[in-house]
Design a protein around this motif. Structure first.
Motif, PDB file in Angstrom:
ATOM      1  N   GLN A  71      14.959  21.466 -43.968  1.00 30.93           N
ATOM      2  CA  GLN A  71      15.101  21.193 -45.393  1.00 30.93           C
ATOM      3  C   GLN A  71      13.784  20.711 -45.995  1.00 30.93           C
ATOM      4  N   GLN A  72      13.092  19.832 -45.273  1.00 26.73           N
ATOM      5  CA  GLN A  72      11.815  19.330 -45.772  1.00 26.73           C
ATOM      6  C   GLN A  72      10.777  20.441 -45.823  1.00 26.73           C
ATOM      7  N   SER A  73      10.799  21.323 -44.803  1.00 27.98           N
ATOM      8  CA  SER A  73       9.844  22.423 -44.786  1.00 27.98           C
ATOM      9  C   SER A  73      10.082  23.374 -45.952  1.00 27.98           C
ATOM     10  N   ILE A  74      11.330  23.690 -46.228  1.00 27.84           N
ATOM     11  CA  ILE A  74      11.645  24.579 -47.349  1.00 27.84           C
ATOM     12  C   ILE A  74      11.249  23.929 -48.666  1.00 27.84           C
ATOM     13  N   GLN A  75      11.526  22.630 -48.794  1.00 31.46           N
ATOM     14  CA  GLN A  75      11.159  21.943 -50.026  1.00 31.46           C
ATOM     15  C   GLN A  75       9.646  21.949 -50.236  1.00 31.46           C
ATOM     16  N   THR A  76       8.892  21.790 -49.147  1.00 29.00           N
ATOM     17  CA  THR A  76       7.427  21.839 -49.254  1.00 29.00           C
ATOM     18  C   THR A  76       6.967  23.213 -49.709  1.00 29.00           C
ATOM     19  N   ALA A  77       7.601  24.266 -49.163  1.00 26.90           N
ATOM     20  CA  ALA A  77       7.243  25.630 -49.568  1.00 26.90           C
ATOM     21  C   ALA A  77       7.590  25.876 -51.030  1.00 26.90           C
ATOM     22  N   LEU A  78       8.695  25.352 -51.487  1.00 29.71           N
ATOM     23  CA  LEU A  78       9.074  25.519 -52.894  1.00 29.71           C
ATOM     24  C   LEU A  78       8.106  24.781 -53.812  1.00 29.71           C
ATOM     25  N   ASN A  79       7.694  23.602 -53.394  1.00 28.91           N
ATOM     26  CA  ASN A  79       6.761  22.842 -54.217  1.00 28.91           C
ATOM     27  C   ASN A  79       5.397  23.527 -54.326  1.00 28.91           C
ATOM     28  N   ALA A  80       5.071  24.354 -53.320  1.00 29.19           N
ATOM     29  CA  ALA A  80       3.773  25.037 -53.320  1.00 29.19           C
ATOM     30  C   ALA A  80       3.763  26.287 -54.183  1.00 29.19           C
ATOM     31  N   LEU A  81       4.920  26.720 -54.649  1.00 26.06           N
ATOM     32  CA  LEU A  81       4.966  27.907 -55.501  1.00 26.06           C
ATOM     33  C   LEU A  81       4.286  27.623 -56.835  1.00 26.06           C
ATOM     34  N   PRO A  82       3.595  28.616 -57.382  1.00 28.61           N
ATOM     35  CA  PRO A  82       3.012  28.416 -58.714  1.00 28.61           C
ATOM     36  C   PRO A  82       4.106  28.209 -59.751  1.00 28.61           C
ATOM     37  N   GLN A  83       3.734  27.598 -60.838  1.00 28.64           N
ATOM     38  CA  GLN A  83       4.716  27.314 -61.873  1.00 28.64           C
ATOM     39  C   GLN A  83       5.372  28.607 -62.348  1.00 28.64           C
ATOM     40  N   GLY A  84       6.689  28.604 -62.326  1.00 24.96           N
ATOM     41  CA  GLY A  84       7.438  29.796 -62.720  1.00 24.96           C
ATOM     42  C   GLY A  84       7.606  30.800 -61.606  1.00 24.96           C
ATOM     43  N   GLY A  85       6.997  30.548 -60.425  1.00 22.74           N
ATOM     44  CA  GLY A  85       7.104  31.480 -59.309  1.00 22.74           C
ATOM     45  C   GLY A  85       8.475  31.394 -58.648  1.00 22.74           C
ATOM     46  N   GLN A  86       8.859  32.480 -58.038  1.00 24.78           N
ATOM     47  CA  GLN A  86      10.143  32.570 -57.365  1.00 24.78           C
ATOM     48  C   GLN A  86       9.934  32.701 -55.859  1.00 24.78           C
ATOM     49  N   PRO A  87      10.804  32.117 -55.043  1.00 24.38           N
ATOM     50  CA  PRO A  87      10.665  32.246 -53.591  1.00 24.38           C
ATOM     51  C   PRO A  87      10.837  33.691 -53.156  1.00 24.38           C
ATOM     52  N   ASP A  88      10.071  34.067 -52.135  1.00 21.39           N
ATOM     53  CA  ASP A  88      10.191  35.430 -51.629  1.00 21.39           C
ATOM     54  C   ASP A  88      11.477  35.564 -50.806  1.00 21.39           C
ATOM     55  N   ALA A  89      11.728  36.786 -50.326  1.00 23.65           N
ATOM     56  CA  ALA A  89      12.971  37.053 -49.611  1.00 23.65           C
ATOM     57  C   ALA A  89      13.080  36.230 -48.334  1.00 23.65           C
ATOM     58  N   ALA A  90      11.945  36.033 -47.652  1.00 22.91           N
ATOM     59  CA  ALA A  90      11.982  35.276 -46.395  1.00 22.91           C
ATOM     60  C   ALA A  90      12.370  33.821 -46.641  1.00 22.91           C
ATOM     61  N   LEU A  91      11.801  33.216 -47.679  1.00 29.82           N
ATOM     62  CA  LEU A  91      12.129  31.820 -47.984  1.00 29.82           C
ATOM     63  C   LEU A  91      13.570  31.696 -48.464  1.00 29.82           C
ATOM     64  N   ALA A  92      14.027  32.659 -49.255  1.00 26.79           N
ATOM     65  CA  ALA A  92      15.407  32.646 -49.711  1.00 26.79           C
ATOM     66  C   ALA A  92      16.374  32.777 -48.528  1.00 26.79           C
ATOM     67  N   ALA A  93      15.998  33.615 -47.539  1.00 28.79           N
ATOM     68  CA  ALA A  93      16.843  33.779 -46.359  1.00 28.79           C
ATOM     69  C   ALA A  93      16.885  32.485 -45.537  1.00 28.79           C
ATOM     70  N   ARG A  94      15.738  31.805 -45.444  1.00 29.22           N
ATOM     71  CA  ARG A  94      15.707  30.529 -44.730  1.00 29.22           C
ATOM     72  C   ARG A  94      16.635  29.513 -45.399  1.00 29.22           C
ATOM     73  N   TYR A  95      16.609  29.501 -46.715  1.00 29.69           N
ATOM     74  CA  TYR A  95      17.467  28.557 -47.443  1.00 29.69           C
ATOM     75  C   TYR A  95      18.948  28.871 -47.211  1.00 29.69           C
ATOM     76  N   GLN A  96      19.292  30.146 -47.222  1.00 30.43           N
ATOM     77  CA  GLN A  96      20.680  30.538 -47.009  1.00 30.43           C
ATOM     78  C   GLN A  96      21.129  30.171 -45.590  1.00 30.43           C
ATOM     79  N   THR A  97      20.240  30.386 -44.615  1.00 29.30           N
ATOM     80  CA  THR A  97      20.566  30.010 -43.235  1.00 29.30           C
ATOM     81  C   THR A  97      20.748  28.508 -43.109  1.00 29.30           C
TER      82      THR A  97
END
Length: 211
Positions: A75-101
């Motif tokens: 959860q912390q790793s995913i949150q760190t990746a989300l925080n690193a996205l540029p403003q208005g950016g959307q997570p890619d498919a791999a990050l979205a899959a990690r979140y769903q898992t």
């Protein structure tokens, strides 16, 4: 173990309706005092059962840490990746899959731990009921032998006269029984499955409907 709140059961023995009092004269109360909590936490088989229940709790804590530690790290790793996205950016498919898992695994862990908690709680209640079932007849036996006609739990009385206290005698009788208490409660009864309403086949359309 928690204090056994059984004083109300003994207090009820002192109640009498006005009709009963008029019909028959009650004998004077001869009171014996018993500390059921001390008996339930110090009798030989009670201590052995408590140790086994504590072992179940320790095993639960270990399993909880085993399940939740990697989930929290992910959860912390995913949150760190989300925080690193540029403003208005959307997570890619791999990050979205990690979140769903993560969501799926978290729900599975919650179900497993919840079931384990319920099992431990049932086991605790099962042990308590066995201790009470074994203890109460012995309290009645000692009470009668001492010439008393009313037993009162120490938790609901201010009496301190040692001559009235039969706890040690009851505890000694409890320790004469070497039969261990069962620390695994029987499974709860299965709830009958809800009967699904019968589905009716679709009505055939008439010739007029085909026009």
């Amino acid at each position: 173990m928690n204090r056994f709140l059984l004083g109300s059961a003994f207090a009820a023995l002192a109640l009498a309706t006005p009709v009963a009092a008029q019909a028959q004269q009650l004998p004077p109360a001869v009171v014996a005092i018993v500390d059921r909590d001390r008996i339930a936490t110090s009798c030989t088989q009670c201590v052995a059962a408590t140790a086994q229940l504590n072992a179940q709790g320790t095993a639960y804590q270990a399993r909880e840490n085993q399940l939740l530690t990697p989930l929290r790290a992910e959860q912390q790793s995913i949150q760190t990746a989300l925080n690193a996205l540029p403003q208005g950016g959307q997570p890619d498919a791999a990050l979205a899959a990690r979140y769903q898992t993560l969501q799926t695994n978290s729900q599975a862990a919650e179900r497993e731990l919840g079931a384990a908690q319920n099992t431990i709680r049932r086991n605790q209640q099962f042990v308590v009921s066995q201790i009470i079932e074994r203890m109460n007849p012995l309290i009645g036996q000692v009470t009668r032998e001492r010439g008393a006609n009313l037993a009162v739990d120490m938790s609901i009385t201010l009496a301190t006269n040692p001559a009235l206290n039969v706890t040690d005698a009851v505890l000694a009788l409890m320790n004469q029984n070497n039969t261990p208490f069962n620390v695994v409660a029987p499974p709860p009864p299965q709830q009958p499955a809800a009967q699904q309403p019968a589905t009716r086949p679709p009505a055939r359309r008439g010739n007029r409907d085909r026009e």
